[in-house]
Design an enzyme around this catalytic site. Structure first.
Site, PDB file in Angstrom:
ATOM      1  N   ASP A 130      36.858  37.413  32.110  1.00 49.39           N
ATOM      2  CA  ASP A 130      36.783  35.929  31.883  1.00 49.39           C
ATOM      3  C   ASP A 130      36.155  35.067  32.663  1.00 49.39           C
ATOM      4  OD1 ASP A 130      38.033  37.070  29.625  1.00 49.39           O
ATOM      5  OD2 ASP A 130      39.630  35.476  29.344  1.00 49.39           O
ATOM      6  N   ASP A 142      42.547  39.874  31.864  1.00 46.87           N
ATOM      7  CA  ASP A 142      43.348  38.945  30.958  1.00 46.87           C
ATOM      8  C   ASP A 142      43.463  39.847  29.427  1.00 46.87           C
ATOM      9  OD1 ASP A 142      43.062  37.171  32.799  1.00 46.87           O
ATOM     10  OD2 ASP A 142      42.085  35.631  31.547  1.00 46.87           O
ATOM     11  N   CYS A 169      43.483  36.981  38.817  1.00 46.53           N
ATOM     12  CA  CYS A 169      43.297  35.641  39.158  1.00 46.53           C
ATOM     13  C   CYS A 169      44.935  35.246  39.447  1.00 46.53           C
ATOM     14  CB  CYS A 169      43.071  34.674  38.258  1.00 46.53           C
ATOM     15  SG  CYS A 169      41.069  34.854  37.955  1.00 46.53           S
ATOM     16  N   GLU A 172      37.017  30.840  25.587  1.00 43.85           N
ATOM     17  CA  GLU A 172      37.587  29.855  26.353  1.00 43.85           C
ATOM     18  C   GLU A 172      36.827  28.707  26.835  1.00 43.85           C
ATOM     19  OE1 GLU A 172      39.345  32.257  29.459  1.00 43.85           O
ATOM     20  OE2 GLU A 172      41.076  33.036  28.094  1.00 43.85           O
ATOM     21  N   SER A 174      41.603  28.922  28.742  1.00 45.63           N
ATOM     22  CA  SER A 174      41.832  29.819  30.024  1.00 45.63           C
ATOM     23  C   SER A 174      43.340  29.469  30.195  1.00 45.63           C
ATOM     24  CB  SER A 174      41.017  29.656  31.089  1.00 45.63           C
ATOM     25  OG  SER A 174      41.592  30.322  32.258  1.00 45.63           O
TER      26      SER A 174
END
Length: 572
Positions: free
Chosen positions: A86, A128, A199, A449, A475
């Site tokens: 992402d 994700d 992340c 997103e 997100s």
């Protein structure tokens, strides 16, 4: 020593009897011995690739997993599947591929296991969509399975403070507003992501990693250790050991993923102020088990769950801090003590959640997590909304917000690009409700997103001075008054398609409502004038997805799920 009866396992179809001599010859070509071929075959799937740091440590962990499988009587067969990252897909047309990749990950894993008749599965994921994608495949196939998160990235350092990639996205907005120089932005981008791993904040990857433990598909503590730490390899090895124990004891994913464990998963999302995307992924996992558990069911749990973990983007800390403070089991223990989760749910340890947590004590000498009776706020960090603007529901992350009600006038855009251009050029004002539509599962397609847009708004200092609503997604890193997953979506004539510039919109996260303040007569008038837009894609994977995808309320799934299956793969 092999104590398994291959005659009762799927791999008998490729390894037993004279007629399977050609099949066995392929395995001998890969240096397997006769004694390897008579053992159960265990798929070890990772989403390793060089697309992003989330994935680059996964192949290392897969090798440790294979050792665990081998040492406990199995023959591991490693394979990889795709991811769409992402962070790199964000803010352009590439983001249309993101949610679709969840289905491709689940589908390709299913096809690999089905095609080669594997008996069990260990899935290792980083980005994700790869986490829910592999958990969906495990539940769909229903062979004994263990999930393993690849681990989070270490925090970066900028001007003496911990930073994540979100600080870079918001730095773009600050740069646009003249609050950050070219040199400062470059220094930030060079230092924000210092290692392998997903992340670091409580964005979608870490949210779903917490879910993997709470739902019972991952070993306790396995989601916490950062990706670069070699300690992760021990969890990988143990996952390989444990999948063989599950095979021996005939414990399958659908024994573990029940309505009660899905509720436990929803609780941990709210308690950590996790990603709104969990409200898509939990219904999708439920669908694979034939369980009805939609966005509105998830939202009810969010509403009554206290917010306990002070994690970015709404809070102060990152995944590494939570790991060092006591990890997911410590949070689960205080939730159990508060009667907020069901301790009787079975997990991949072969024990119940309550049994797994019996020796865990709450560490009071840390600031990352609160106990159940001392919450940051009494309701969860994520809230469901419903009203005339979202009859199928919508979702908003309220963790870190100072006010929970917003009334403003609509400013409408029919794509994220249009909205981002307006934000970049400051063609909006305080009090606006920015509407981004035709970005839903079908209309996008792919439900993009909006982090580039929301981060730019925050960077310009307008974070809570405007609201943003969309039939697309946000997100897990998004902050601000941002409402996503509005359904029905614009492409099929949902109310969001009927909004006009200047209309009053009222969002109330306390009441759980979102309404367009126009008369019923005006609504009917606009409905008669509305015409469906032509699809954005007429070929390829995006077209194929748009033909089969359902509503965001039910997880944007593309098939009927276990409720309609005639035969479970594990029983072939």
């Amino acid at each position: 020593m092999n104590n398994f009866d291959k005659k009762k396992l799927p791999s008998r179809h490729t390894t037993l009897g004279p007629e399977r001599a050609p099949h066995r010859s392929f395995y001998y070509a890969m240096n397997l011995k006769k004694e390897d071929v008579v053992k159960p075959f265990v798929g070890v799937v990772s989403t390793w690739n060089e697309a992003a740091p989330c994935n680059i440590a996964l192949m290392r962990q897969a090798q440790s997993t294979k050792k665990g499988v081998f040492e406990n009587g199995g023959t591991p067969r490693e394979f990889c599947t795709i991811t769409v990252t992402d962070g790199i897909a964000m803010g352009h047309e590439g983001m249309k591929s993101s949610l679709i990749s969840r289905e491709v990950i689940a589908d390709s894993t299913e096809l690999t296991v089905r095609g080669h008749c594997y008996d069990a599965l260990v899935g290792i994921a980083g980005c994700d969509k790869s986490l829910p994608g592999l958990m969906m495949a495990m539940c769909r196939l229903n062979v004994p399975s263990v999930f393993l998160y690849g681990g989070s990235i270490l925090p970066g350092k900028f001007k003496g403070k911990d930073v994540t990639v979100v600080d870079v996205y918001e730095g773009v907005g600050m740069h646009e507003a003249g609050k950050m120089t070219d040199e400062e932005l470059e220094e930030l981008e060079l230092n924000a992501c210092p290692s392998a791993g997903a992340c670091g904040g409580q964005f979608t990857a870490n949210t779903m990693a917490c879910v993997s433990e709470a739902i019972g598909l991952a070993l306790p503590f396995s989601s916490g250790t950062p990706a670069p730490y070699l300690e992760r390899d021990k969890y990988a090895f143990d996952s390989g050991i444990q999948v063989m124990n599950l095979l021996k004891n005939k414990i399958r994913p659908r024994d573990i993923v029940t309505l009660e464990s899905l509720k436990n998963a929803a609780v941990i999302v709210a308690a950590t102020g996790g990603s709104t995307n969990a409200a898509l992924h939990l219904p999708a996992i439920a669908n694979e088990c034939g369980i009805k558990f939609n966005l509105l069911d998830v939202a009810k749990i969010f509403k009554k769950t206290p917010y306990l973990a002070d994690l970015k983007p709404g809070g102060k800390y990152v995944a590494k801090d939570m790991f060092e403070a006591g990890g997911v089991p410590m949070l689960l223990k205080t939730l159990l003590d508060g009667g907020l989760i069901d301790g009787n749910c079975l997990t991949v340890t072969g024990k119940t959640m309550k049994e797994n947590l019996k020796d865990i004590e709450f560490n009071k000498n840390q600031k990352v997590m609160r106990s159940h009776n001392d919450p940051i706020t009494k309701t969860g960090g994520v809230v469901g909304l419903k009203g005339n603007l979202a009859k199928e529901g919508a979702i908003v992350k309220v963790a870190g917000l100072s006010k929970l009600k917003f009334t403003g006038s609509a400013k409408c855009f029919d794509s994220e690009e249009e909205a981002f251009y307006a934000v970049k050029n400051k063609k909006y004002k305080e009090g606006d409700v920015i509407v981004i539509r035709y970005e839903g599962p079908k209309g996008g397609p792919g439900m993009r997103e909006m982090l580039s847009t929301t981060a730019a708004i925050y960077g310009q200092g307008m974070g809570e001075k405007v609201a943003l609503i969309t039939d697309g997604r946000f997100s897990g890193a998004t902050r601000g008054f941002c409402v996503g997953h509005i359904g029905p979506e614009a492409f099929i004539g949902g109310m969001i398609a009927l909004i006009k510039d200047g209309d009053e919109i009222v969002i109330d996260a306390n009441k759980g409502s979102i309404d367009l303040k126009i008369s019923k007569k005006e609504i009917e008038k606009r409905k008669k004038k509305w015409k469906q837009k032509k699809p954005n894609f007429n070929s390829g994977t995006l077209w194929k997805y748009s033909q089969s995808v359902g509503s965001s309320q039910n997880g944007a799934v593309t098939h009927p799920g276990a409720s309609k299956e005639k035969k479970c793969y594990a029983d072939i």
